[in-house]
Design an enzyme around this catalytic site. Structure first.
Site, PDB file in Angstrom:
ATOM      1  N   GLY A  34       0.817  -1.215   0.000  1.00 39.15           N
ATOM      2  CA  GLY A  34       0.000   0.000   0.000  1.00 39.15           C
ATOM      3  C   GLY A  34       0.848   1.261   0.000  1.00 39.15           C
ATOM      4  N   PRO A  75       7.979   6.353  -6.327  1.00 34.65           N
ATOM      5  CA  PRO A  75       8.046   7.123  -7.578  1.00 34.65           C
ATOM      6  C   PRO A  75       8.454   6.233  -8.752  1.00 34.65           C
ATOM      7  CG  PRO A  75       9.149   8.299  -5.796  1.00 34.65           C
ATOM      8  CD  PRO A  75       8.848   6.922  -5.277  1.00 34.65           C
ATOM      9  N   ALA A  76       7.757   6.393  -9.888  1.00 31.03           N
ATOM     10  CA  ALA A  76       7.932   5.491 -11.037  1.00 31.03           C
ATOM     11  C   ALA A  76       9.159   5.814 -11.888  1.00 31.03           C
ATOM     12  CB  ALA A  76       6.669   5.514 -11.896  1.00 31.03           C
ATOM     13  N   GLY A 118      13.542   6.601 -10.997  1.00 29.55           N
ATOM     14  CA  GLY A 118      14.577   6.893 -10.004  1.00 29.55           C
ATOM     15  C   GLY A 118      15.860   7.272 -10.711  1.00 29.55           C
ATOM     16  N   LEU A 119      16.792   7.826  -9.970  1.00 30.57           N
ATOM     17  CA  LEU A 119      18.108   8.124 -10.537  1.00 30.57           C
ATOM     18  C   LEU A 119      19.051   6.968 -10.194  1.00 30.57           C
ATOM     19  CD1 LEU A 119      19.746  10.552 -11.936  1.00 30.57           C
ATOM     20  CD2 LEU A 119      20.770  10.810  -9.649  1.00 30.57           C
ATOM     21  N   GLY A 120      19.649   6.337 -11.215  1.00 28.78           N
ATOM     22  CA  GLY A 120      20.677   5.326 -10.980  1.00 28.78           C
ATOM     23  C   GLY A 120      21.930   5.996 -10.446  1.00 28.78           C
ATOM     24  N   ASP A 173      18.550   5.044  -6.623  1.00 32.86           N
ATOM     25  CA  ASP A 173      18.913   3.621  -6.633  1.00 32.86           C
ATOM     26  C   ASP A 173      20.400   3.490  -6.292  1.00 32.86           C
ATOM     27  OD1 ASP A 173      18.110   0.744  -7.589  1.00 32.86           O
ATOM     28  OD2 ASP A 173      20.063   1.151  -8.510  1.00 32.86           O
ATOM     29  N   TYR A 183      28.619   0.106  -5.547  1.00 30.44           N
ATOM     30  CA  TYR A 183      28.894   1.248  -6.433  1.00 30.44           C
ATOM     31  C   TYR A 183      30.002   2.135  -5.867  1.00 30.44           C
ATOM     32  CZ  TYR A 183      24.425  -0.155  -8.555  1.00 30.44           C
ATOM     33  OH  TYR A 183      23.412  -0.873  -9.146  1.00 30.44           O
ATOM     34  N   LYS A 226      21.522  -2.084  -1.808  1.00 27.61           N
ATOM     35  CA  LYS A 226      21.592  -3.510  -2.163  1.00 27.61           C
ATOM     36  C   LYS A 226      22.713  -4.218  -1.417  1.00 27.61           C
ATOM     37  CE  LYS A 226      20.315  -2.054  -6.825  1.00 27.61           C
ATOM     38  NZ  LYS A 226      21.121  -0.874  -7.126  1.00 27.61           N
ATOM     39  N   HIS A 251      21.408  -8.120  -4.319  1.00 23.87           N
ATOM     40  CA  HIS A 251      21.843  -7.582  -5.621  1.00 23.87           C
ATOM     41  C   HIS A 251      21.887  -8.667  -6.710  1.00 23.87           C
ATOM     42  CE1 HIS A 251      24.415  -3.959  -7.129  1.00 23.87           C
ATOM     43  NE2 HIS A 251      23.795  -4.529  -8.134  1.00 23.87           N
TER      44      HIS A 251
HETATM   45  N1  LIG Z   1      20.556  -4.392 -10.044  1.00 22.97           N
HETATM   46  C1  LIG Z   1      21.577  -4.484 -10.874  1.00 22.97           C
HETATM   47  O1  LIG Z   1      22.255  -5.524 -10.971  1.00 22.97           O
HETATM   48  C2  LIG Z   1      21.935  -3.294 -11.720  1.00 22.97           C
HETATM   49  C3  LIG Z   1      22.750  -3.488 -12.850  1.00 22.97           C
HETATM   50  C4  LIG Z   1      23.051  -2.363 -13.647  1.00 22.97           C
HETATM   51  C5  LIG Z   1      22.554  -1.110 -13.301  1.00 22.97           C
HETATM   52  N2  LIG Z   1      21.781  -0.958 -12.178  1.00 22.97           N
HETATM   53  C6  LIG Z   1      21.238   0.377 -11.791  1.00 22.97           C
HETATM   54  O2  LIG Z   1      20.597   0.944 -12.937  1.00 22.97           O
HETATM   55  C7  LIG Z   1      21.123   2.243 -13.179  1.00 22.97           C
HETATM   56  C8  LIG Z   1      21.026   2.594 -14.647  1.00 22.97           C
HETATM   57  O3  LIG Z   1      21.685   1.661 -15.468  1.00 22.97           O
HETATM   58  P1  LIG Z   1      23.039   1.997 -16.257  1.00 22.97           P
HETATM   59  O4  LIG Z   1      23.804   3.004 -15.489  1.00 22.97           O
HETATM   60  O5  LIG Z   1      23.681   0.692 -16.547  1.00 22.97           O
HETATM   61  O6  LIG Z   1      22.574   2.550 -17.673  1.00 22.97           O
HETATM   62  P2  LIG Z   1      21.499   3.529 -18.326  1.00 22.97           P
HETATM   63  O7  LIG Z   1      20.748   4.256 -17.292  1.00 22.97           O
HETATM   64  O8  LIG Z   1      20.756   2.733 -19.340  1.00 22.97           O
HETATM   65  O9  LIG Z   1      22.445   4.511 -19.139  1.00 22.97           O
HETATM   66  C9  LIG Z   1      23.182   5.527 -18.514  1.00 22.97           C
HETATM   67  C10 LIG Z   1      23.933   6.298 -19.593  1.00 22.97           C
HETATM   68  O10 LIG Z   1      22.984   6.947 -20.439  1.00 22.97           O
HETATM   69  C11 LIG Z   1      23.344   8.311 -20.631  1.00 22.97           C
HETATM   70  N3  LIG Z   1      22.117   9.108 -20.682  1.00 22.97           N
HETATM   71  C12 LIG Z   1      21.161   9.200 -19.728  1.00 22.97           C
HETATM   72  N4  LIG Z   1      20.153   9.999 -20.130  1.00 22.97           N
HETATM   73  C13 LIG Z   1      20.500  10.466 -21.361  1.00 22.97           C
HETATM   74  C14 LIG Z   1      19.880  11.353 -22.277  1.00 22.97           C
HETATM   75  N5  LIG Z   1      18.682  11.905 -22.012  1.00 22.97           N
HETATM   76  N6  LIG Z   1      20.528  11.621 -23.435  1.00 22.97           N
HETATM   77  C15 LIG Z   1      21.711  11.052 -23.703  1.00 22.97           C
HETATM   78  N7  LIG Z   1      22.359  10.196 -22.875  1.00 22.97           N
HETATM   79  C16 LIG Z   1      21.752   9.898 -21.707  1.00 22.97           C
HETATM   80  C17 LIG Z   1      24.168   8.676 -19.407  1.00 22.97           C
HETATM   81  O11 LIG Z   1      25.070   9.699 -19.754  1.00 22.97           O
HETATM   82  P3  LIG Z   1      25.101  11.125 -18.960  1.00 22.97           P
HETATM   83  O12 LIG Z   1      25.558  10.806 -17.590  1.00 22.97           O
HETATM   84  O13 LIG Z   1      26.097  11.879 -19.761  1.00 22.97           O
HETATM   85  O14 LIG Z   1      23.715  11.696 -19.011  1.00 22.97           O
HETATM   86  C18 LIG Z   1      24.882   7.365 -19.097  1.00 22.97           C
HETATM   87  O15 LIG Z   1      26.067   7.237 -19.851  1.00 22.97           O
HETATM   88  C19 LIG Z   1      22.548   2.158 -12.607  1.00 22.97           C
HETATM   89  O16 LIG Z   1      23.129   3.424 -12.401  1.00 22.97           O
HETATM   90  C20 LIG Z   1      22.285   1.397 -11.336  1.00 22.97           C
HETATM   91  O17 LIG Z   1      21.735   2.262 -10.340  1.00 22.97           O
HETATM   92  C21 LIG Z   1      21.449  -2.035 -11.397  1.00 22.97           C
END
Ligand SMILES: NC(=O)c1ccc[n+]([C@@H]2O[C@H](COP(=O)([O-])OP(=O)(O)OC[C@H]3O[C@@H](n4cnc5c(N)ncnc54)[C@H](OP(=O)(O)O)[C@@H]3O)[C@@H](O)[C@H]2O)c1
Length: 340
Positions: free
Chosen positions: A25, A29-30, A32-34, A62, A67, A95, A126
């Protein structure tokens, strides 16, 4: 681009951001910032992005101990709270890392101390594999004592995750990088079921079966690498990988809406029903603004549904536990848990 020029009068009202209702319940937010800097964005840059993102309207972050930036992100969270945003308005995830499956309570307390919080909104296991590998290691790296998924072992970890809820240290617990057969066992045996499963989700990797499974079981899907992780480390790249932001369908929709293809990926994710957590230090404002601009049409959503390539980018090779395996063995692609 820095924080100052993403900020300003064009901040997005957090009240206009869609929310996901968890089975408890409580709303999340739909978007988040990675915060994974992919080994090339420094902790200070990520911390700066967290501050800037909160200023433009993000309320969901997130995080993860692996990290390597929770102390810096924690300083930003403290500043955000000191600035008048209340703790209840924020959603913070962390995580449990893979070499800490036997130290759940201690690891969670360490993340809480680093993040300067009294509780987490969500704590995830994780990966389901309790295998240590050093941060930044190569894909061919294998730990000599790597183990397969053993459900009894995972349940010992899960019992401690449940204890975290009882202790009031976390409000929800969840999983990440799970498969349907592993989740079926967890749902059978859990006292507190997962509220969320975090999984790779982008237009070239839509995981329709797993997505349907989690939705059908009242679990929210958080989608990682929603843009296709263009900045991911070299070790996570293979020649077969594709790039969703270069897909002609995504590019054409982006042109039609006058937005970047990355923003199309995020709009698609939110409209489909998952919670994307795009990482960004330069474009976080545009990504949030995309959610409150014109929605994708039903035809555009159908077109994107048609470009799935089953292209997993984060393959997890370092978790393989014996010779002769391929990364597919980690993901139970035949519908049963890969035997030890
Ligand atoms: N649970 C897990 O095992 C797991 C695994 C992987 C990731 N994650 C989480 O998911 C998050 C996101 O995944 P990710 O970091 O792998 O990749 P992502 O969010 O798919 O891609 C991030 C990249 O996209 C670029 N970007 C973002 N918005 C943009 C836009 N509007 N125009 C152009 N480029 C853009 C960013 O560059 P700029 O910084 O230059 O904007 C960055 O290089 C992670 O940070 C982490 O928190 C979790």
């Amino acid at each position: 681009m820095n924080r100052a020029n993403q900020n300003g009068p064009t901040s997005i009202d957090p009240a206009s951001i869609p929310q996901r209702m968890l089975y408890t319940g409580v709303a999340m937010p739909a978007i988040g910032l990675g915060t994974f800097g992919s080994d090339h964005v420094t902790p200070a840059q990520v911390a700066e992005a967290v501050l800037g993102a909160a200023a433009v309207g993000y309320r969901h972050f997130d995080c993860a101990s692996v990290y390597g930036n929770e102390p810096e992100v924690g300083a930003s969270l403290e500043a955000i709270l000191a600035g008048g945003i209340t703790r209840k308005e924020l959603w913070v995830t962390s995580k449990l890392w893979n070499d800490k499956h036997d130290e759940v309570i201690e690891s969670c307390r360490k993340s809480l101390a680093d993040l300067r919080l009294a509780y987490l909104d969500l704590y995830l296991v994780h990966w389901p594999f309790p295998n240590f590998h050093p941060p930044g290691c190569d894909v061919t790296s294998r730990s000599a004592d790597s183990k397969p998924y053993i459900h009894e072992g995972f349940m010992k970890t899960w019992r401690k995750m449940e204890e975290l809820v009882d202790l009031g240290l976390v409000r929800h617990i969840g999983t990440s990088n799970m498969t349907i057969p592993k989740l079926q066992l967890l749902l059978r045996d859990a006292r507190i079921k997962p509220a969320v499963n975090e999984m790779e989700l982008h237009p070239h990797f839509q995981q329709p079966e797993l997505f349907k499974f989690v939705v059908d079981n009242g679990i929210q899907a958080i989608g990682y690498s929603p843009i296709g992780s263009p900045g991911r480390p070299e070790r996570d790249r293979t020649p077969e990988d594709s790039t969703p932001t270069e897909d002609p369908v995504i590019v054409a929709i982006a042109k039609r809406h006058g937005i970047h293809p990355a923003v199309v990926c995020i709009k698609w994710a939110v409209q489909r029903g998952q919670t994307p957590i795009p990482f960004s230090i330069n474009n976080y404002r545009a990504n949030l603004a995309g959610l409150v601009s014109d929605p994708l049409s039903a035809d555009e959503m159908r077109e994107i549904a048609g470009i799935d390539r089953n292209c997993r980018l984060i393959k997890g090779q370092v978790f393989l536990w014996k010779d002769g395996q391929t990364w597919e063995d980690l993901w139970d692609i035949h519908g049963t848990i890969t035997p030890p």
